[in-house]
Motif scaffolding. Structure first.
Motif, PDB file in Angstrom:
ATOM      1  N   GLU A  52      19.877  29.235  27.936  1.00 19.75           N
ATOM      2  CA  GLU A  52      19.840  29.037  28.593  1.00 19.75           C
ATOM      3  C   GLU A  52      19.405  27.513  28.138  1.00 19.75           C
ATOM      4  OE1 GLU A  52      17.621  28.100  32.772  1.00 19.75           O
ATOM      5  OE2 GLU A  52      17.490  30.138  32.839  1.00 19.75           O
ATOM      6  N   ALA A  53      17.650  27.821  27.508  1.00 21.56           N
ATOM      7  CA  ALA A  53      17.388  26.099  26.675  1.00 21.56           C
ATOM      8  C   ALA A  53      18.045  25.240  26.397  1.00 21.56           C
ATOM      9  CB  ALA A  53      16.000  26.308  25.776  1.00 21.56           C
ATOM     10  N   VAL A  54      19.065  26.531  25.121  1.00 20.80           N
ATOM     11  CA  VAL A  54      20.049  25.288  24.032  1.00 20.80           C
ATOM     12  C   VAL A  54      20.777  25.260  24.750  1.00 20.80           C
ATOM     13  CG1 VAL A  54      20.983  26.629  22.265  1.00 20.80           C
ATOM     14  CG2 VAL A  54      19.177  26.526  21.973  1.00 20.80           C
ATOM     15  N   ALA A  55      21.587  25.810  26.141  1.00 15.44           N
ATOM     16  CA  ALA A  55      22.278  25.000  26.836  1.00 15.44           C
ATOM     17  C   ALA A  55      22.045  23.676  27.376  1.00 15.44           C
ATOM     18  CB  ALA A  55      23.455  26.260  27.228  1.00 15.44           C
ATOM     19  N   LEU A  56      20.351  23.819  27.850  1.00 19.06           N
ATOM     20  CA  LEU A  56      20.647  22.664  28.713  1.00 19.06           C
ATOM     21  C   LEU A  56      20.122  21.183  27.303  1.00 19.06           C
ATOM     22  CD1 LEU A  56      17.676  23.829  31.012  1.00 19.06           C
ATOM     23  CD2 LEU A  56      19.660  22.820  31.602  1.00 19.06           C
ATOM     24  N   LEU A  57      19.984  21.691  26.032  1.00 22.85           N
ATOM     25  CA  LEU A  57      20.247  20.792  24.892  1.00 22.85           C
ATOM     26  C   LEU A  57      21.628  20.343  25.108  1.00 22.85           C
ATOM     27  CD1 LEU A  57      16.999  21.834  22.288  1.00 22.85           C
ATOM     28  CD2 LEU A  57      17.058  20.148  23.083  1.00 22.85           C
ATOM     29  N   GLY A  58      22.427  21.212  25.049  1.00 21.35           N
ATOM     30  CA  GLY A  58      24.019  20.960  24.388  1.00 21.35           C
ATOM     31  C   GLY A  58      24.109  19.918  25.934  1.00 21.35           C
ATOM     32  N   GLN A  59      23.778  19.998  26.778  1.00 21.45           N
ATOM     33  CA  GLN A  59      24.098  19.060  28.233  1.00 21.45           C
ATOM     34  C   GLN A  59      23.642  17.980  27.667  1.00 21.45           C
ATOM     35  OE1 GLN A  59      23.098  22.147  31.537  1.00 21.45           O
ATOM     36  NE2 GLN A  59      23.982  20.410  32.805  1.00 21.45           N
ATOM     37  N   HIS A  60      22.643  17.854  27.699  1.00 25.34           N
ATOM     38  CA  HIS A  60      21.196  16.185  28.415  1.00 25.34           C
ATOM     39  C   HIS A  60      20.896  15.471  26.527  1.00 25.34           C
ATOM     40  CE1 HIS A  60      21.258  17.441  31.876  1.00 25.34           C
ATOM     41  NE2 HIS A  60      20.493  18.497  31.595  1.00 25.34           N
ATOM     42  N   GLY A  61      21.990  16.379  25.600  1.00 20.75           N
ATOM     43  CA  GLY A  61      22.151  15.658  24.058  1.00 20.75           C
ATOM     44  C   GLY A  61      20.695  14.487  23.413  1.00 20.75           C
ATOM     45  N   ASP A  62      20.684  13.752  23.428  1.00 19.57           N
ATOM     46  CA  ASP A  62      19.558  13.050  22.954  1.00 19.57           C
ATOM     47  C   ASP A  62      18.723  12.647  23.569  1.00 19.57           C
ATOM     48  OD1 ASP A  62      20.709  12.569  19.836  1.00 19.57           O
ATOM     49  OD2 ASP A  62      21.519  10.718  20.273  1.00 19.57           O
ATOM     50  N   GLU A  63      18.947  12.627  25.238  1.00 23.03           N
ATOM     51  CA  GLU A  63      18.391  12.266  25.817  1.00 23.03           C
ATOM     52  C   GLU A  63      17.463  13.578  26.361  1.00 23.03           C
ATOM     53  OE1 GLU A  63      18.763   9.707  28.465  1.00 23.03           O
ATOM     54  OE2 GLU A  63      20.088   9.217  26.567  1.00 23.03           O
ATOM     55  N   ALA A  64      17.144  14.728  25.932  1.00 23.03           N
ATOM     56  CA  ALA A  64      16.633  15.628  26.304  1.00 23.03           C
ATOM     57  C   ALA A  64      15.788  16.290  24.817  1.00 23.03           C
ATOM     58  CB  ALA A  64      17.313  17.019  26.944  1.00 23.03           C
ATOM     59  N   LYS A  65      14.241  17.122  25.329  1.00 20.11           N
ATOM     60  CA  LYS A  65      13.429  17.193  24.725  1.00 20.11           C
ATOM     61  C   LYS A  65      12.657  18.609  24.910  1.00 20.11           C
ATOM     62  CE  LYS A  65      12.202  13.840  21.485  1.00 20.11           C
ATOM     63  NZ  LYS A  65      12.413  14.769  19.739  1.00 20.11           N
ATOM     64  N   ILE A  66      12.694  19.224  24.026  1.00 18.71           N
ATOM     65  CA  ILE A  66      11.779  20.426  23.680  1.00 18.71           C
ATOM     66  C   ILE A  66      10.449  20.382  24.050  1.00 18.71           C
ATOM     67  CG2 ILE A  66      11.075  22.551  22.871  1.00 18.71           C
ATOM     68  CD1 ILE A  66      14.083  22.683  23.924  1.00 18.71           C
ATOM     69  N   LEU A  67       9.981  21.067  25.345  1.00 20.01           N
ATOM     70  CA  LEU A  67       8.640  21.176  25.479  1.00 20.01           C
ATOM     71  C   LEU A  67       7.838  22.132  25.346  1.00 20.01           C
ATOM     72  CD1 LEU A  67       5.928  19.397  26.820  1.00 20.01           C
ATOM     73  CD2 LEU A  67       6.354  20.482  28.839  1.00 20.01           C
ATOM     74  N   SER A  68       6.731  22.334  24.092  1.00 22.47           N
ATOM     75  CA  SER A  68       6.197  23.264  24.088  1.00 22.47           C
ATOM     76  C   SER A  68       4.720  23.013  24.464  1.00 22.47           C
ATOM     77  CB  SER A  68       6.109  23.876  22.261  1.00 22.47           C
ATOM     78  OG  SER A  68       7.701  23.809  22.201  1.00 22.47           O
ATOM     79  N   GLY A  69       3.700  23.424  23.490  1.00 25.10           N
ATOM     80  CA  GLY A  69       2.637  22.763  24.260  1.00 25.10           C
ATOM     81  C   GLY A  69       2.233  21.384  24.433  1.00 25.10           C
ATOM     82  N   GLY A  70       2.914  20.612  24.677  1.00 21.87           N
ATOM     83  CA  GLY A  70       3.121  19.030  25.034  1.00 21.87           C
ATOM     84  C   GLY A  70       1.537  18.664  24.204  1.00 21.87           C
ATOM     85  N   GLN A  71       1.457  18.528  23.157  1.00 18.93           N
ATOM     86  CA  GLN A  71       0.032  18.170  22.619  1.00 18.93           C
ATOM     87  C   GLN A  71       0.237  17.213  21.406  1.00 18.93           C
ATOM     88  OE1 GLN A  71      -2.855  19.069  23.401  1.00 18.93           O
ATOM     89  NE2 GLN A  71      -2.129  19.715  25.164  1.00 18.93           N
ATOM     90  N   SER A  72       2.242  16.742  21.120  1.00 17.08           N
ATOM     91  CA  SER A  72       2.463  15.702  20.240  1.00 17.08           C
ATOM     92  C   SER A  72       2.819  14.994  21.282  1.00 17.08           C
ATOM     93  CB  SER A  72       2.776  16.362  18.787  1.00 17.08           C
ATOM     94  OG  SER A  72       2.112  16.748  18.710  1.00 17.08           O
ATOM     95  N   LEU A  73       4.045  16.149  21.902  1.00 15.77           N
ATOM     96  CA  LEU A  73       4.589  15.041  22.826  1.00 15.77           C
ATOM     97  C   LEU A  73       4.357  13.918  24.092  1.00 15.77           C
ATOM     98  CD1 LEU A  73       8.299  14.393  23.510  1.00 15.77           C
ATOM     99  CD2 LEU A  73       8.581  16.659  24.674  1.00 15.77           C
TER     100      LEU A  73
END
Ligand SMILES: Cc1cc2nc3c(=O)[nH]c(=O)nc-3n(C[C@H](O)[C@H](O)[C@H](O)COP(=O)(O)OP(=O)(O)OC[C@H]3O[C@@H](n4cnc5c(N)ncnc54)[C@H](O)[C@@H]3O)c2cc1C
Length: 291
Positions: free
Chosen positions: A16-37
């Motif tokens: 599901e996460a991979v599909a969302l990345l494909g759907q939103h392209g460069d507009e999207a970023k993965i959030l893990s711990g959020g300590q850099s992002l």
């Protein structure tokens, strides 16, 4: 400072996460711990319109040994590495590294996957994974592929991950007997990024000579540095002071740090030289059963 506004999604699975990345392209970023992002968004350096929070996706938080490899799920937190008996007993280099990243508050949230995927040469895990010869598993729409760590860091903040791929696992070959590693880092104050740091992993032959050496450098150039000339020099040699000095010089030669608030470039090269020597001594001690 507040980050710019964004949409937030929390997928339940990797696909599901991979599909969302494909759907939103460069507009999207993965959030893990959020300590850099999140800090980068607050500083407006990053402005994703979509945050895809994988923090609760199951199957990404394991630390296990299987098929000759240590497998670390991308969502394993620094604090998990610090408290893992497996890491402490068999992978002291990783244990050393996790313990000097940021501060305990950050380490409770920051993930190993995020530390590597961020592509920051100041982060500590890249050098350690270079020394250990890790392989990174990237999962995308066509399934999973392994990327050797030496091919992962492309340029500053840029990795070999495709836009629609997620780093899902780190695989590290189980070190053979007579192996040891160590991480040495100078920071201006507790919790700071490295002024410079060095990761060393050694395997010794039964006669005490060097079988293999892995040496990674932190904050010593625009990407994490693998000191291959130093590694090659050590293979097959007796690890006496002269050999360690020569290897340390080769590691310092491989470093291309810039002068900044943390110090002049020459000082940082000097640190790399000194920490390579200390790393080699400590790794050798641990390869012989020391702590
Ligand atoms: C005060 C402070 C001090 C710090 N000091 C240090 C330090 O001394 N040493 C050090 O190494 N780090 C340090 N850090 C950085 C911190 O350790 C890293 O931010 C953290 O490891 C990144 O992981 P994260 O889970 O927080 O990633 P996030 O912040 O969530 O993400 C970072 C980047 O990686 C991407 N990403 C995250 N996970 C994945 C994934 N699985 N697949 C694909 N892309 C992904 C995101 O899209 C984003 O671009 C510090 C941070 C702070 C706030």
């Amino acid at each position: 400072m507040y980050p710019p506004s964004f949409e937030y999604v929390r997928p339940e699975t990797i696909s599901e996460a991979v599909a969302l990345l494909g759907q939103h392209g460069d507009e999207a970023k993965i959030l893990s711990g959020g300590q850099s992002l999140i800090p980068m968004m607050k500083l407006r350096v990053a402005r994703p319109s979509w945050l895809i929070d994988i923090g609760r996706v199951p199957g990404l938080a394991h630390i296990s040994e299987d098929g000759g490899h240590l497998k670390i799920g991308a969502l394993v937190r620094e604090a998990d590495l610090e408290t893992s008996d497996l890491i402490r007993s068999k992978f002291p280099l990783i244990h050393d590294t996790a313990g000097v990243i940021a501060d305990p508050l950050v380490r409770n949230l920051a993930t190993v996957g995020g530390n590597l995927a961020h592509g920051d040469p100041a982060n500590d895990h890249p050098a350690t994974m270079l020394a250990l010869g890790a392989k990174l598993v990237a999962t995308g729409p066509r399934g999973a592929r392994e990327i050797p760590i030496a091919d992962f860091f492309v340029s500053i903040f840029t990795t070999a991950l495709e836009q629609n791929e997620i780093l899902t696992e780190i695989r590290i070959p189980t070190p053979p007997p007579r192996s040891g590693g160590a991480y040495f880092k100078l920071e201006r104050k507790v919790g700071d990024f490295a002024t410079a740091a060095v990761a060393v992993q050694l395997t010794l032959n039964p006669d005490g000579t060097c079988k293999t050496a892995g040496i990674g450098l932190t904050n010593a150039g625009p990407t994490p540095v693998k000191a291959t000339k130093a590694e090659d020099f050590l293979r097959g040699r007796k690890l006496d002071e002269a050999a360690m000095n020569q290897a340390a010089q080769l590691a310092a030669d491989a470093a291309q740090p810039s002068s900044d608030l943390r110090g002049p470039a020459e000082f940082k090269k000097g640190l790399v030289k000194e920490f390579t020597k200390r790393g080699l001594r400590k790794a050798m001690e641990r390869a012989g059963g020391g702590k």
